[in-house]
Design a protein around this motif. Structure first.
Motif, PDB file in Angstrom:
ATOM      1  N   LYS A   1       0.848  -1.199   0.000  1.00  0.00           N
ATOM      2  CA  LYS A   1       0.000   0.000   0.000  1.00  0.00           C
ATOM      3  C   LYS A   1       0.879   1.242   0.000  1.00  0.00           C
ATOM      4  O   LYS A   1       2.025   1.199   0.442  1.00  0.00           O
ATOM      5  CB  LYS A   1      -0.907   0.027   1.245  1.00  0.00           C
ATOM      6  N   ILE A   2       0.327   2.352  -0.503  1.00  0.00           N
ATOM      7  CA  ILE A   2       0.981   3.656  -0.408  1.00  0.00           C
ATOM      8  C   ILE A   2      -0.037   4.661   0.095  1.00  0.00           C
ATOM      9  O   ILE A   2      -1.246   4.439   0.027  1.00  0.00           O
ATOM     10  CB  ILE A   2       1.562   4.140  -1.747  1.00  0.00           C
ATOM     11  N   TRP A   3       0.481   5.787   0.587  1.00  0.00           N
ATOM     12  CA  TRP A   3      -0.409   6.876   0.973  1.00  0.00           C
ATOM     13  C   TRP A   3      -1.146   7.422  -0.239  1.00  0.00           C
ATOM     14  O   TRP A   3      -0.595   7.491  -1.343  1.00  0.00           O
ATOM     15  CB  TRP A   3       0.399   8.027   1.552  1.00  0.00           C
ATOM     16  N   ASN A   4      -2.361   7.852  -0.020  1.00  0.00           N
ATOM     17  CA  ASN A   4      -2.977   8.808  -0.921  1.00  0.00           C
ATOM     18  C   ASN A   4      -2.387  10.150  -0.513  1.00  0.00           C
ATOM     19  O   ASN A   4      -2.727  10.694   0.531  1.00  0.00           O
ATOM     20  CB  ASN A   4      -4.500   8.801  -0.743  1.00  0.00           C
ATOM     21  N   TRP A   5      -1.485  10.690  -1.331  1.00  0.00           N
ATOM     22  CA  TRP A   5      -0.682  11.831  -0.900  1.00  0.00           C
ATOM     23  C   TRP A   5      -1.498  13.078  -0.640  1.00  0.00           C
ATOM     24  O   TRP A   5      -1.053  14.009   0.018  1.00  0.00           O
ATOM     25  CB  TRP A   5       0.415  12.110  -1.917  1.00  0.00           C
ATOM     26  N   ASN A   6      -2.730  13.133  -1.166  1.00  0.00           N
ATOM     27  CA  ASN A   6      -3.583  14.285  -0.892  1.00  0.00           C
ATOM     28  C   ASN A   6      -4.374  14.132   0.395  1.00  0.00           C
ATOM     29  O   ASN A   6      -5.055  15.052   0.829  1.00  0.00           O
ATOM     30  CB  ASN A   6      -4.545  14.535  -2.052  1.00  0.00           C
ATOM     31  N   ASN A   7      -4.299  12.953   0.999  1.00  0.00           N
ATOM     32  CA  ASN A   7      -4.993  12.712   2.265  1.00  0.00           C
ATOM     33  C   ASN A   7      -4.339  11.507   2.926  1.00  0.00           C
ATOM     34  O   ASN A   7      -4.675  10.366   2.591  1.00  0.00           O
ATOM     35  CB  ASN A   7      -6.485  12.463   2.033  1.00  0.00           C
ATOM     36  N   ILE A   8      -3.420  11.746   3.859  1.00  0.00           N
ATOM     37  CA  ILE A   8      -2.649  10.631   4.412  1.00  0.00           C
ATOM     38  C   ILE A   8      -3.477   9.737   5.323  1.00  0.00           C
ATOM     39  O   ILE A   8      -2.988   8.709   5.785  1.00  0.00           O
ATOM     40  CB  ILE A   8      -1.386  11.119   5.150  1.00  0.00           C
ATOM     41  N   ALA A   9      -4.746  10.120   5.592  1.00  0.00           N
ATOM     42  CA  ALA A   9      -5.616   9.221   6.339  1.00  0.00           C
ATOM     43  C   ALA A   9      -6.184   8.136   5.428  1.00  0.00           C
ATOM     44  O   ALA A   9      -6.837   7.216   5.894  1.00  0.00           O
ATOM     45  CB  ALA A   9      -6.756  10.005   6.991  1.00  0.00           C
ATOM     46  N   GLU A  10      -5.931   8.232   4.122  1.00  0.00           N
ATOM     47  CA  GLU A  10      -6.386   7.227   3.165  1.00  0.00           C
ATOM     48  C   GLU A  10      -5.178   6.499   2.587  1.00  0.00           C
ATOM     49  O   GLU A  10      -4.085   7.037   2.517  1.00  0.00           O
ATOM     50  CB  GLU A  10      -7.187   7.885   2.031  1.00  0.00           C
ATOM     51  N   GLU A  11      -5.403   5.265   2.162  1.00  0.00           N
ATOM     52  CA  GLU A  11      -4.338   4.463   1.575  1.00  0.00           C
ATOM     53  C   GLU A  11      -4.805   3.892   0.243  1.00  0.00           C
ATOM     54  O   GLU A  11      -5.985   3.650   0.052  1.00  0.00           O
ATOM     55  CB  GLU A  11      -3.939   3.328   2.517  1.00  0.00           C
ATOM     56  N   GLU A  12      -3.869   3.665  -0.660  1.00  0.00           N
ATOM     57  CA  GLU A  12      -4.157   3.048  -1.940  1.00  0.00           C
ATOM     58  C   GLU A  12      -3.404   1.728  -2.018  1.00  0.00           C
ATOM     59  O   GLU A  12      -2.212   1.673  -1.729  1.00  0.00           O
ATOM     60  CB  GLU A  12      -3.733   3.959  -3.089  1.00  0.00           C
ATOM     61  N   GLU A  13      -4.108   0.676  -2.407  1.00  0.00           N
ATOM     62  CA  GLU A  13      -3.457  -0.618  -2.544  1.00  0.00           C
ATOM     63  C   GLU A  13      -2.755  -0.696  -3.891  1.00  0.00           C
ATOM     64  O   GLU A  13      -3.278  -0.256  -4.909  1.00  0.00           O
ATOM     65  CB  GLU A  13      -4.476  -1.749  -2.404  1.00  0.00           C
ATOM     66  N   LEU A  14      -1.529  -1.244  -3.884  1.00  0.00           N
ATOM     67  CA  LEU A  14      -0.785  -1.466  -5.111  1.00  0.00           C
ATOM     68  C   LEU A  14      -1.047  -2.885  -5.615  1.00  0.00           C
ATOM     69  O   LEU A  14      -1.371  -3.787  -4.836  1.00  0.00           O
ATOM     70  CB  LEU A  14       0.713  -1.273  -4.863  1.00  0.00           C
ATOM     71  N   GLU A  15      -0.879  -3.083  -6.905  1.00  0.00           N
ATOM     72  CA  GLU A  15      -1.116  -4.403  -7.487  1.00  0.00           C
ATOM     73  C   GLU A  15      -0.087  -5.409  -6.978  1.00  0.00           C
ATOM     74  O   GLU A  15       1.074  -5.082  -6.767  1.00  0.00           O
ATOM     75  CB  GLU A  15      -1.045  -4.330  -9.007  1.00  0.00           C
ATOM     76  N   ASP A  16      -0.542  -6.645  -6.786  1.00  0.00           N
ATOM     77  CA  ASP A  16       0.385  -7.734  -6.487  1.00  0.00           C
ATOM     78  C   ASP A  16       1.194  -8.020  -7.739  1.00  0.00           C
ATOM     79  O   ASP A  16       0.790  -7.715  -8.860  1.00  0.00           O
ATOM     80  CB  ASP A  16      -0.389  -8.992  -6.076  1.00  0.00           C
ATOM     81  N   TYR A  17       2.370  -8.641  -7.553  1.00  0.00           N
ATOM     82  CA  TYR A  17       3.147  -9.008  -8.733  1.00  0.00           C
ATOM     83  C   TYR A  17       4.003 -10.234  -8.479  1.00  0.00           C
ATOM     84  O   TYR A  17       4.315 -10.587  -7.329  1.00  0.00           O
ATOM     85  CB  TYR A  17       4.004  -7.841  -9.216  1.00  0.00           C
ATOM     86  N   LEU A  18       4.383 -10.889  -9.578  1.00  0.00           N
ATOM     87  CA  LEU A  18       5.339 -11.976  -9.563  1.00  0.00           C
ATOM     88  C   LEU A  18       6.563 -11.516 -10.346  1.00  0.00           C
ATOM     89  O   LEU A  18       6.445 -10.847 -11.364  1.00  0.00           O
ATOM     90  CB  LEU A  18       4.779 -13.227 -10.236  1.00  0.00           C
ATOM     91  N   LYS A  19       7.754 -11.866  -9.863  1.00  0.00           N
ATOM     92  CA  LYS A  19       8.984 -11.514 -10.563  1.00  0.00           C
ATOM     93  C   LYS A  19       9.834 -12.775 -10.724  1.00  0.00           C
ATOM     94  O   LYS A  19      10.218 -13.402  -9.736  1.00  0.00           O
ATOM     95  CB  LYS A  19       9.755 -10.454  -9.771  1.00  0.00           C
ATOM     96  N   LEU A  20      10.089 -13.152 -11.961  1.00  0.00           N
ATOM     97  CA  LEU A  20      10.895 -14.326 -12.258  1.00  0.00           C
ATOM     98  C   LEU A  20      12.301 -13.870 -12.620  1.00  0.00           C
ATOM     99  O   LEU A  20      12.454 -13.003 -13.479  1.00  0.00           O
ATOM    100  CB  LEU A  20      10.294 -15.106 -13.435  1.00  0.00           C
TER     101      LEU A  20
END
Length: 200
Positions: free
Chosen positions: A181-200
């Motif tokens: 997750k990362i901050w929603n930089w315009n409102n740090i009380a909210e969070e944005e989930e980042l996509e899962d990933y696989l790395k080979l």
């Protein structure tokens, strides 16, 4: 740091550390640095950042070719320095977000690792590992700017001598990362989930 070997095939480690970081000249006095839709400013009122970390781990070798490592850690931070959204300004007819460095007065980071390593023969090994980390801004109850989530990884590696004084080696690995997750930089009380990933 303390290391204790209760038996030949087991190590127990424990450490405590204390650290600090003074604000840099950039942290204190930077003015309107950035590009695109944001700018970043320093803050001459910043306090130094302090951290206290505790780490404990056990490595156990139940068989000659197999080792198991379990590790846990906890860090308490005071006055962590990070840019936080402050306001918008209009620059060249464009609305620009202004971020100003602030102190997060209380923050915690904790998590753990487990890793299994199996030696097939000579320098050929298979590693399987998992890590999970939690962090929290104690003032808001949300995560810190970046929340790393959980990583599961496996890697096969090896080295083989081919000539006197010359060897060739390589590895192949697969990492799976979830829960970031990362901050929603315009409102740090909210969070944005980042996509899962696989790395080979």
């Amino acid at each position: 740091t303390v290391k204790y070997d209760p038996m030949d095939d087991m190590d127990i480690r424990f450490s405590v550390g204390r650290g600090f970081r003074e604000p840099t000249l950039q942290d204190l006095y930077e003015e309107s640095y950035g590009h695109g839709s944001y700018r970043r400013n320093g803050n001459p009122d910043l306090e130094p950042e302090y951290s206290t970390g505790i780490n404990a781990g056990v490595e156990y070798r139940p068989f000659p070719r197999l080792s198991v490592l379990v590790d846990g850690y906890y860090t308490a931070m005071t006055d962590m320095i990070t840019p936080i959204f402050d306001h918008y300004e209009t620059i060249d007819s464009t609305e620009i977000a202004i971020y100003i460095r602030q102190n997060i007065h209380e923050a915690t980071i904790y998590g753990g690792d487990i890793k299994l390593t199996y030696n097939f023969f000579r320098s050929f090994e298979l590693e399987c590992a998992a890590n999970i980390t939690h962090n929290e801004n104690e003032e808001t109850g949300t995560a810190l700017p970046y929340y790393p989530g959980m990583t599961i990884a496996t890697k096969f590696s090896g080295r083989e001598p081919i000539l006197q004084g010359l060897e060739v080696g390589g590895f192949i690995g697969l990492n799976s990362v979830t829960g970031r997750k990362i901050w929603n930089w315009n409102n740090i009380a909210e969070e944005e989930e980042l996509e899962d990933y696989l790395k080979l």
